[in-house]
Scaffold this motif. Sequence first.
Motif, mmCIF file in Angstrom:
data_model
loop_
_atom_site.group_PDB
_atom_site.id
_atom_site.type_symbol
_atom_site.label_atom_id
_atom_site.label_comp_id
_atom_site.label_asym_id
_atom_site.label_seq_id
_atom_site.Cartn_x
_atom_site.Cartn_y
_atom_site.Cartn_z
ATOM 1 N N ILE A 105 0.858 -1.187 0.000
ATOM 2 C CA ILE A 105 0.000 0.000 0.000
ATOM 3 C C ILE A 105 0.895 1.237 0.000
ATOM 4 C CG2 ILE A 105 -1.765 1.293 1.241
ATOM 5 C CD1 ILE A 105 -2.678 -1.359 2.490
ATOM 6 N N ALA A 106 0.820 2.031 -1.068
ATOM 7 C CA ALA A 106 1.624 3.244 -1.194
ATOM 8 C C ALA A 106 0.810 4.451 -0.735
ATOM 9 C CB ALA A 106 2.077 3.434 -2.631
ATOM 10 N N GLY A 107 1.527 5.564 -0.508
ATOM 11 C CA GLY A 107 0.871 6.803 -0.127
ATOM 12 C C GLY A 107 0.958 7.131 1.343
ATOM 13 N N LEU A 108 1.472 6.194 2.151
ATOM 14 C CA LEU A 108 1.602 6.414 3.588
ATOM 15 C C LEU A 108 3.061 6.563 4.012
ATOM 16 C CD1 LEU A 108 -1.238 4.967 3.156
ATOM 17 C CD2 LEU A 108 -1.069 4.310 5.547
ATOM 18 N N GLU A 109 3.970 6.624 3.030
ATOM 19 C CA GLU A 109 5.395 6.676 3.341
ATOM 20 C C GLU A 109 5.753 7.882 4.213
ATOM 21 O OE1 GLU A 109 5.040 4.838 -0.843
ATOM 22 O OE2 GLU A 109 4.053 6.397 0.348
ATOM 23 N N PHE A 110 5.045 8.999 4.029
ATOM 24 C CA PHE A 110 5.384 10.212 4.768
ATOM 25 C C PHE A 110 5.242 10.050 6.271
ATOM 26 C CE2 PHE A 110 0.828 10.579 4.465
ATOM 27 C CZ PHE A 110 0.427 11.340 5.557
ATOM 28 N N LEU A 111 4.408 9.101 6.711
ATOM 29 C CA LEU A 111 4.250 8.880 8.157
ATOM 30 C C LEU A 111 5.547 8.378 8.786
ATOM 31 C CD1 LEU A 111 0.692 7.269 8.325
ATOM 32 C CD2 LEU A 111 1.339 9.629 8.823
ATOM 33 N N ARG A 112 6.408 7.790 7.963
ATOM 34 C CA ARG A 112 7.718 7.328 8.462
ATOM 35 C C ARG A 112 8.524 8.481 9.039
ATOM 36 N NH1 ARG A 112 11.853 6.674 10.271
ATOM 37 N NH2 ARG A 112 13.490 5.139 9.897
#
Length: 315
Positions: free
Chosen positions: A131-138
């Motif tokens: 699932i892409a699009g949540l990388e920024f939460l890292r």
Amino acid sequence: MSTLTETSPGAFEVQLGTGSFTIPEPDGKLTANAPLAPLVWFKSGGVAGLLFEPASAEALASFLRSLPDWVPVMALGLGSNLIVRDGGFPGVVVRLGKAFATVAAIDATTLRCGGGASGILVSSTARDAGIAGLEFLRSIPGTVGGFVRMNGGAYGSEVKDILVEAEVVLRSGERCTLSLADLGYSYRHSELPAGAVVTGATFRGRPGDPQAIQAEMDRISASREASQPLRSRTGGSTFKNPEGHKAWQLVDAAGCRGLTVGGAQVSEKHTNFLINTGTATSADIEALGEEVRRRVKANSGIDLQWEIQRVGKEK
């Protein structure tokens, strides 16, 4: 000082400031006069009148229903975007523990997350599920509850871009589910009521390749490491970016790089970060922030607004 006294099996008498009340024994850990400095990134500040770590969302709801209306309630995640003043928080601090640090994929693009789950856990679970699009939460040092309350964001994305709904326990003890529209998001702000605690959230991304997702997470991590004082006692980004400006550039232009008040310092590495050099009180940190705001206003005419939350009483 607060006191917590067992008056009969299953009941406690609580003295909180000048008020007192009786509550049933809650399902979870309840501590009076709990030091908050160890729980926040700045490692400064006073105590919580009561610290409650609930065993479940229903336990939290039951506990909040038992409190008198006059008792203030605040949720605490990783404490990364917070100044707890030296006089402490005079009410109840709710901290979500392992029971809320859960993340699971519910379909090909959607995750259901506990309010205590970290950004690293959410983004890593998303990667493993493709699932892409949540990388920024890292890149955001916090938990789901804080992300939802503050519309957390970084690297061009915000929680409003991925949130489907949030599970919340209101100050009254009512459990409810709020939609994206209900939260009324704007830049680093939501209309979540005071005293409400986010116990979970559903996030939706898009199909992606796990290797490409990991590469983007690695890029974000490297960028943060190169530009931010991650190994210092700090609180993350101090001021919101004004429309059309970068806060760090305004701070730098006002000559504040390395500026100190007591044991607090404006980071030499990134001027929108304040640092506890080891001896700072919360009063030092807040006073430094206000001095930076004064100098930026004098230099550019722009009023910087705090992004870091400041809670509690002055000593």
